[in-house]
Enzyme design. Sequence first.
Site, short mmCIF file in Angstrom:
data_model
loop_
_atom_site.label_atom_id
_atom_site.label_comp_id
_atom_site.label_asym_id
_atom_site.label_seq_id
_atom_site.Cartn_x
_atom_site.Cartn_y
_atom_site.Cartn_z
N LYS A 87 -13.55 0.65 -13.84
CA LYS A 87 -13.99 -0.56 -13.09
C LYS A 87 -14.59 -1.50 -14.03
CE LYS A 87 -13.02 -0.02 -8.80
NZ LYS A 87 -11.69 -0.83 -8.15
N ASN B 168 -6.42 -4.92 -5.10
CA ASN B 168 -7.51 -4.48 -4.44
C ASN B 168 -7.46 -2.71 -4.41
OD1 ASN B 168 -9.67 -4.31 -2.06
ND2 ASN B 168 -7.72 -3.27 -1.33
N ASP C 77 0.85 -1.29 0.08
CA ASP C 77 0.24 -0.04 0.05
C ASP C 77 0.93 1.25 0.03
OD1 ASP C 77 -2.16 1.99 0.89
OD2 ASP C 77 -3.19 0.31 1.35
N TYR D 235 -14.67 6.42 -12.95
CA TYR D 235 -14.76 5.33 -11.97
C TYR D 235 -15.50 3.86 -12.58
CZ TYR D 235 -15.25 2.41 -7.61
OH TYR D 235 -15.19 1.42 -6.64
N VAL E 49 0.74 1.27 -6.71
CA VAL E 49 0.46 0.40 -7.73
C VAL E 49 0.32 0.75 -9.39
CG1 VAL E 49 -1.22 -1.11 -6.49
CG2 VAL E 49 -2.28 0.82 -7.79
N1 LIG Z 1 -16.18 0.91 -0.38
C1 LIG Z 1 -16.72 0.93 -1.59
O1 LIG Z 1 -17.81 1.16 -1.41
C2 LIG Z 1 -16.45 -0.09 -2.69
C3 LIG Z 1 -17.47 -0.65 -3.48
C4 LIG Z 1 -16.88 -1.14 -4.70
C5 LIG Z 1 -15.63 -1.45 -4.95
N2 LIG Z 1 -14.81 -0.95 -3.85
C6 LIG Z 1 -13.41 -1.21 -4.47
O2 LIG Z 1 -12.74 -1.95 -3.31
C7 LIG Z 1 -11.44 -1.62 -3.41
C8 LIG Z 1 -11.03 -1.21 -1.73
O3 LIG Z 1 -11.82 -0.10 -1.41
P1 LIG Z 1 -11.72 0.15 0.16
O4 LIG Z 1 -13.46 0.35 0.36
O5 LIG Z 1 -11.31 -0.69 1.06
O6 LIG Z 1 -11.52 1.68 0.15
P2 LIG Z 1 -10.09 2.25 1.11
O7 LIG Z 1 -10.16 3.56 0.77
O8 LIG Z 1 -10.56 1.85 2.53
O9 LIG Z 1 -8.85 1.41 0.64
C9 LIG Z 1 -8.02 1.64 -0.63
C10 LIG Z 1 -6.61 1.41 -0.18
O10 LIG Z 1 -6.08 1.60 -1.30
C11 LIG Z 1 -4.83 2.20 -1.34
N3 LIG Z 1 -4.19 3.00 -2.55
C12 LIG Z 1 -5.03 3.83 -2.93
N4 LIG Z 1 -4.03 4.20 -4.26
C13 LIG Z 1 -3.27 3.51 -4.05
C14 LIG Z 1 -2.11 3.32 -5.04
N5 LIG Z 1 -1.71 3.96 -6.13
N6 LIG Z 1 -0.99 2.29 -4.69
C15 LIG Z 1 -1.25 1.59 -3.58
N7 LIG Z 1 -2.06 1.74 -2.97
C16 LIG Z 1 -3.33 2.60 -3.07
C17 LIG Z 1 -5.28 3.17 -0.23
O11 LIG Z 1 -4.24 3.78 0.37
C18 LIG Z 1 -6.12 2.41 0.82
O12 LIG Z 1 -5.26 1.67 1.66
C19 LIG Z 1 -11.11 -0.65 -4.18
O13 LIG Z 1 -10.59 -1.09 -5.38
C20 LIG Z 1 -12.45 0.20 -4.47
O14 LIG Z 1 -12.66 0.70 -5.85
C21 LIG Z 1 -15.10 -0.34 -3.06
#
Ligand SMILES: NC(=O)c1ccc[n+]([C@@H]2O[C@H](COP(=O)([O-])OP(=O)(O)OC[C@H]3O[C@@H](n4cnc5c(N)ncnc54)[C@H](O)[C@@H]3O)[C@@H](O)[C@H]2O)c1
Length: 249
Positions: free
Chosen positions: A158, A89, A36, A154, A63
């Site tokens: 996705k 993720n 991360d 987005y 990433v």
């Molecule tokens: N929370 C929701 O409602 C939801 C819904 C659908 C899909 N998602 C997807 O699930 C995944 C996780 O989301 P979450 O809810 O845990 O969000 P979150 O913001 O809690 O976690 C995301 C993590 O990704 C890390 N990150 C962001 N950009 C980065 C980069 N360039 N390099 C490395 N790390 C990076 C952040 O530091 C964070 O720790 C994401 O891909 C998100 O799009 C989330």
Amino acid sequence: MRLKGKVAIVTGGASGLGASTANIFAKEGAKVVVADLLQTEGEAVVSEITSSGGAATFYELNVTDPSGWEQVVKNALVAYDKIDVLVNNAGVSGSTPDRMNIDVWDQQMEVNARGVFLGMRAVVPAMRDAGGGSIINISSMSGFVGQDYVHMGYNAAKGAVRLATKAAAVQFAPDNIRVNSVHPGVMPPMRSSQTTSDPEVRKKMIAAVPLGREGRVQEVAFANLFLASDESSYITGIELPVDGGYIAQ
Ligand SMILES: NC(=O)c1ccc[n+]([C@@H]2O[C@H](COP(=O)([O-])OP(=O)(O)OC[C@H]3O[C@@H](n4cnc5c(N)ncnc54)[C@H](O)[C@@H]3O)[C@@H](O)[C@H]2O)c1
């Protein structure tokens, strides 16, 4: 234990769905690499795992950076000898008030789509050497349908993850590498969420979920666990919604 002896990289493992996935994978016997941008939070996840007897290491990773990926793969191989599982993720939210912002479009493509491609590109050689593997790409319900509170970048990013997953599944099947996408629905807001953190917007989002509630991070982590484990050994190229029925409507 469902992942005994496996080594898994979880990107975005410092927070939310990724942190829960890292914890559950470790409880099921995997050695987990938490990768991360957020060092303090990532190291806290690792301490939680190791203090309860699991194995985990944190590596800082952006990433979007191919050389960063190379380094993480190299470090994981030195630490744990092989890579069996990658959970792509890490992601940034598209819930921004300015839905025509060009920088948001570019960032979505850079992190949420290109980041996933770079992850697959980086781990496949090691998985080939290990005789196979499982890649889980975290897309979203937004990879199927649009929402009025999300920047279309987005959805586009996705959606790209959804189709790139199928291409990868076909291309890497001869190497016994399975590739599937998971599509969370309305989950707790992301760190980068703006409009969807607003309680009024959330009320409307939840009202549109057939199961009538927000999802829990563990509910996505358990879907990831199934796809990471050998229980899903004949499953590749699927899209698994974890969305309380949102896209079934
Ligand atoms: N929370 C929701 O409602 C939801 C819904 C659908 C899909 N998602 C997807 O699930 C995944 C996780 O989301 P979450 O809810 O845990 O969000 P979150 O913001 O809690 O976690 C995301 C993590 O990704 C890390 N990150 C962001 N950009 C980065 C980069 N360039 N390099 C490395 N790390 C990076 C952040 O530091 C964070 O720790 C994401 O891909 C998100 O799009 C989330």
